[in-house]
Design an enzyme around this catalytic site. Structure first.
Site, short mmCIF file in Angstrom:
data_model
loop_
_atom_site.label_atom_id
_atom_site.label_comp_id
_atom_site.label_asym_id
_atom_site.label_seq_id
_atom_site.Cartn_x
_atom_site.Cartn_y
_atom_site.Cartn_z
N HIS A 1 -29.39 9.04 -35.13
CA HIS A 1 -30.72 8.76 -35.69
C HIS A 1 -31.33 10.02 -36.30
CE1 HIS A 1 -30.86 5.33 -32.52
NE2 HIS A 1 -29.98 5.10 -33.47
N HIS B 1 -31.51 -1.59 -38.55
CA HIS B 1 -31.08 -0.47 -37.70
C HIS B 1 -29.59 -0.19 -37.89
CE1 HIS B 1 -31.35 2.50 -34.58
NE2 HIS B 1 -30.15 2.08 -34.19
N ASP C 1 -27.95 3.40 -38.60
CA ASP C 1 -26.79 3.98 -37.92
C ASP C 1 -25.68 4.34 -38.91
OD1 ASP C 1 -27.77 3.90 -35.31
OD2 ASP C 1 -26.92 1.93 -34.89
N HIS D 1 -20.47 2.32 -34.34
CA HIS D 1 -20.29 3.75 -34.61
C HIS D 1 -18.83 4.09 -34.84
CE1 HIS D 1 -24.44 4.65 -34.22
NE2 HIS D 1 -24.50 4.13 -33.01
#
Ligand code: ZN
Length: 295
Positions: A83, A239, A243, A265
């Protein structure tokens, strides 16, 4: 705060700025100091070990992507970088020093907004040079199970994501946008991280996410949210784009359209590593022109 108009220039901070907060995993208070860098890229150093040299971030340092993006930086580990990196790269910062006194970047409110506000407090300063500006010659696709991410050549930066969850409160969501510092700050930076109640209970029982609470993540329980209201109707997929941006920032923002289907991720950092390994010259100001191609 007047943010840069696009990602064509090099920017750093005008002054140092600090934030403190709790790390998601260890639950410990950590200080992060962001300061200007004379060198391109994002550099990590340690407030509690100032004698160690700063380490330039790159996607090959990724060591764990199960709950966040964690990096192995020589002897030390640094978790939950995504972030903060999204806030830096998203607002147009191409070079900065990140000094930390722990092994985790604090989650703050679960979005990039507190970091954007910290950057807005000190302002940005243009520096000479060309941003890495990775250029694609051909599409790149990476996959992980039923997830995939594709990067296509594009004159600017366009990011898209799609997610599908059985939980009705999330369901299917799709979002994409042309990204620049202003659209990032308004449409992506405020989107908070989210989790499922069932997973949260499991992770807590396993002694993980000790710093997780309803103040730093949206928690979904079937067809409802435990901590409404949402900041956007499709806050979870926004979001995901946050990411994705933070993970791509490990290599520098590409000139590309990047789409991630059920991103994670692991998937994002695999894409960042594939971009980092592109054989073509990475700098648009490359002194060696490409040979003329036949036809
Ligand atoms: Zn996140």
């Amino acid at each position: 705060m007047q943010w840069p108009a696009d990602y064509s220039g090099c920017w750093t901070l005008q002054n140092a700025v600090e934030r403190q907060g709790i790390g998601l995993h260890g639950g410990l208070e950590t200080t992060v100091r962001l300061q200007p860098s004379a060198r391109p890229g994002f550099w990590v150093g340690w407030l509690d070990q100032p004698q160690l040299p700063l380490c330039r971030l790159n996607p090959h340092q990724v060591s764990d992507t199960r709950l966040c993006t964690a990096l192995q930086l020589n002897q030390r580990r640094l978790a939950t970088v995504e972030h903060l990196l999204a806030a830096l790269a998203g607002t147009g910062v191409t070079q900065a020093e990140i000094l930390v006194d722990g092994d985790e970047i604090p989650l703050l409110d679960g979005s990039a907004l507190p970091w954007v506000e910290a950057l807005g407090e000190v302002g940005l300063r243009a520096v000479s040079g060309n941003p890495a500006g990775l250029e694609l010659q051909a599409p790149i696709t990476v996959t992980s199970g039923t997830s995939f991410a594709t990067a296509l050549p594009y004159p600017g930066l366009r990011l898209g994501a799609a997610i599908e969850f059985a939980d009705a409160a999330i369901g299917r969501q799709l979002f994409s946008l042309d990204l620049n510092p202003v659209s990032f700050v308004e449409q992506i930076a405020p989107a908070r991280t989210f989790g499922l109640r069932s997973q949260v209970d499991q992770l807590r029982a396993a002694g993980l996410i000790r710093g997780g609470c309803l103040e730093n993540a949206l928690v979904c329980d079937g067809d409802q949210w435990l901590n409404p209201p949402l900041r956007f109707a499709a806050e979870p997929v926004r979001h995901k784009i946050l990411d994705l941006l933070g993970d791509l920032a490990l290599v520098g923002l590409p000139r590309a359209q990047v789409f991630a289907y059920r991103g994670s991720h692991g998937l994002h950092t695999t894409m960042a590593a594939a971009l980092a390994d592109l054989p073509s010259p990475r700098l648009r100001s490359s002194p060696t022109p490409a040979p003329p191609s036949p036809g």
